[in-house]
Design a protein around this motif. Structure first.
Motif, mmCIF file in Angstrom:
data_model
loop_
_atom_site.group_PDB
_atom_site.id
_atom_site.type_symbol
_atom_site.label_atom_id
_atom_site.label_comp_id
_atom_site.label_asym_id
_atom_site.label_seq_id
_atom_site.Cartn_x
_atom_site.Cartn_y
_atom_site.Cartn_z
ATOM 1 N N GLY A 17 0.812 -1.214 0.000
ATOM 2 C CA GLY A 17 0.000 0.000 0.000
ATOM 3 C C GLY A 17 0.841 1.257 0.000
ATOM 4 N N ILE A 18 1.920 1.260 0.753
ATOM 5 C CA ILE A 18 2.793 2.437 0.782
ATOM 6 C C ILE A 18 3.453 2.632 -0.574
ATOM 7 C CG2 ILE A 18 4.956 3.332 1.738
ATOM 8 C CD1 ILE A 18 4.025 2.244 4.454
ATOM 9 N N LEU A 19 3.877 1.549 -1.192
ATOM 10 C CA LEU A 19 4.518 1.686 -2.507
ATOM 11 C C LEU A 19 3.537 2.164 -3.566
ATOM 12 C CD1 LEU A 19 6.814 -1.436 -2.459
ATOM 13 C CD2 LEU A 19 7.444 0.941 -2.116
ATOM 14 N N ALA A 20 2.291 1.704 -3.514
ATOM 15 C CA ALA A 20 1.303 2.138 -4.499
ATOM 16 C C ALA A 20 0.707 3.490 -4.153
ATOM 17 C CB ALA A 20 0.193 1.108 -4.617
ATOM 18 N N GLY A 21 0.733 3.856 -2.870
ATOM 19 C CA GLY A 21 0.108 5.102 -2.446
ATOM 20 C C GLY A 21 1.059 6.266 -2.290
ATOM 21 N N ILE A 22 2.291 6.134 -2.767
ATOM 22 C CA ILE A 22 3.265 7.213 -2.635
ATOM 23 C C ILE A 22 2.755 8.539 -3.206
ATOM 24 C CG2 ILE A 22 5.508 8.017 -3.527
ATOM 25 C CD1 ILE A 22 6.632 5.283 -2.859
ATOM 26 N N PRO A 23 2.126 8.549 -4.375
ATOM 27 C CA PRO A 23 1.651 9.843 -4.885
ATOM 28 C C PRO A 23 0.541 10.468 -4.041
ATOM 29 C CG PRO A 23 1.665 8.206 -6.637
ATOM 30 C CD PRO A 23 1.943 7.494 -5.362
ATOM 31 N N HIS A 24 -0.124 9.675 -3.211
ATOM 32 C CA HIS A 24 -1.257 10.159 -2.431
ATOM 33 C C HIS A 24 -0.892 10.394 -0.966
ATOM 34 C CE1 HIS A 24 -3.500 8.885 -5.925
ATOM 35 N NE2 HIS A 24 -2.892 7.712 -5.829
ATOM 36 N N MET A 25 0.387 10.305 -0.633
ATOM 37 C CA MET A 25 0.768 10.307 0.775
ATOM 38 C C MET A 25 0.595 11.646 1.479
ATOM 39 S SD MET A 25 3.981 7.925 1.418
ATOM 40 C CE MET A 25 3.857 6.191 1.329
ATOM 41 N N PHE A 26 1.152 12.678 0.957
ATOM 42 C CA PHE A 26 1.197 13.916 1.714
ATOM 43 C C PHE A 26 -0.046 14.749 1.451
ATOM 44 C CE2 PHE A 26 5.523 12.466 1.810
ATOM 45 C CZ PHE A 26 5.793 12.580 3.155
ATOM 46 N N LEU A 27 -1.128 14.358 2.132
ATOM 47 C CA LEU A 27 -2.377 15.084 2.035
ATOM 48 C C LEU A 27 -2.298 16.393 2.798
ATOM 49 C CD1 LEU A 27 -4.813 12.107 2.650
ATOM 50 C CD2 LEU A 27 -4.205 13.129 0.463
ATOM 51 N N VAL A 28 -1.606 16.371 3.923
ATOM 52 C CA VAL A 28 -1.444 17.562 4.757
ATOM 53 C C VAL A 28 0.045 17.850 4.845
ATOM 54 C CG1 VAL A 28 -1.799 18.536 7.051
ATOM 55 C CG2 VAL A 28 -3.477 16.955 6.106
ATOM 56 N N VAL A 29 0.442 19.023 4.382
ATOM 57 C CA VAL A 29 1.841 19.413 4.448
ATOM 58 C C VAL A 29 2.040 20.163 5.759
ATOM 59 C CG1 VAL A 29 3.673 20.738 3.356
ATOM 60 C CG2 VAL A 29 1.985 19.559 1.949
ATOM 61 N N GLY A 67 5.613 13.613 13.324
ATOM 62 C CA GLY A 67 4.315 12.984 13.542
ATOM 63 C C GLY A 67 3.403 13.121 12.334
ATOM 64 N N MET A 68 3.395 14.285 11.704
ATOM 65 C CA MET A 68 2.581 14.490 10.509
ATOM 66 C C MET A 68 3.076 13.635 9.349
ATOM 67 S SD MET A 68 0.000 16.315 11.118
ATOM 68 C CE MET A 68 -0.521 16.545 9.447
ATOM 69 N N VAL A 69 4.390 13.499 9.222
ATOM 70 C CA VAL A 69 4.949 12.661 8.152
ATOM 71 C C VAL A 69 4.537 11.207 8.372
ATOM 72 C CG1 VAL A 69 7.099 11.749 7.190
ATOM 73 C CG2 VAL A 69 6.840 14.202 7.559
ATOM 74 N N VAL A 71 2.185 8.965 5.919
ATOM 75 C CA VAL A 71 2.626 7.676 5.376
ATOM 76 C C VAL A 71 1.593 6.594 5.681
ATOM 77 C CG1 VAL A 71 4.359 5.861 5.648
ATOM 78 C CG2 VAL A 71 5.077 8.225 5.352
ATOM 79 N N LEU A 72 1.040 6.586 6.880
ATOM 80 C CA LEU A 72 0.019 5.602 7.224
ATOM 81 C C LEU A 72 -1.250 5.786 6.400
ATOM 82 C CD1 LEU A 72 0.399 5.347 11.088
ATOM 83 C CD2 LEU A 72 0.998 3.640 9.387
ATOM 84 N N VAL A 73 -1.689 7.033 6.250
ATOM 85 C CA VAL A 73 -2.885 7.293 5.441
ATOM 86 C C VAL A 73 -2.619 6.944 3.982
ATOM 87 C CG1 VAL A 73 -4.391 9.132 4.574
ATOM 88 C CG2 VAL A 73 -3.862 9.003 7.000
ATOM 89 N N GLY A 74 -1.444 7.287 3.473
ATOM 90 C CA GLY A 74 -1.087 6.929 2.103
ATOM 91 C C GLY A 74 -1.020 5.430 1.907
ATOM 92 N N ILE A 127 -4.600 4.193 1.755
ATOM 93 C CA ILE A 127 -5.175 4.539 0.453
ATOM 94 C C ILE A 127 -4.566 3.640 -0.625
ATOM 95 C CG2 ILE A 127 -5.256 6.348 -1.316
ATOM 96 C CD1 ILE A 127 -5.464 8.371 0.972
ATOM 97 N N GLY A 128 -3.296 3.298 -0.477
ATOM 98 C CA GLY A 128 -2.599 2.521 -1.483
ATOM 99 C C GLY A 128 -2.953 1.050 -1.528
ATOM 100 N N ILE A 129 -3.532 0.506 -0.465
ATOM 101 C CA ILE A 129 -3.876 -0.920 -0.447
ATOM 102 C C ILE A 129 -4.865 -1.259 -1.573
ATOM 103 C CG2 ILE A 129 -5.012 -2.746 0.887
ATOM 104 C CD1 ILE A 129 -3.695 -1.495 3.382
#
Length: 111
Positions: free
Chosen positions: A44-56, A67-69, A73-76, A79-81
């Motif tokens: 999921g992390i590998l597929a969700g890399i483009p979607h990771m940083f929703l909040v900068v 903590g935000m990073v 990464v967890l949310v990305g 999403i990536g799964i």
């Protein structure tokens, strides 16, 4: 279906999944057992890399930024799964569909 699509959308993603699964086995194997959450998060992390940083993170100290990073990464990863699952299903479809399309094309040419 062209040979280029077969290779780029079928063979290469399957090879990438196999490579990540083989190299990532040190991450998701615990005592000889697969930890399914780690397995899913790895892909999921590998597929969700483009979607990771929703909040900068801005105007935070080092701890808040870290903590935000981690949260991103967890949310990305979550999403990536489904993205990784869809990419795998699509790649298998290309692997199965290409020979079928070639056979049907040969049959049409013979008529």
């Amino acid at each position: 279906m062209t040979t280029k699509n077969f290779i780029s959308k079928g063979v290469l993603p399957i090879m990438a999944f196999l490579l990540v699964g083989w190299l990532g086995s040190y991450f998701y194997m615990v005592d000889g057992q697969i930890t399914w959450f780690r397995f899913a998060m790895l892909f999921g992390i590998l597929a969700g890399i483009p979607h990771m940083f929703l909040v900068v993170p801005r105007n935070l100290d080092i701890g808040g930024t870290a903590g935000m990073v981690v949260a991103c990464v967890l949310v990305g990863g979550l999403i990536g799964i489904p993205i990784a699952a869809w990419k795998f299903v699509r790649a298998v479809g290309y692997l199965v569909g290409f020979p079928v399309s070639r056979v049907t094309q040969k049959i049409r040419e013979e008529r």
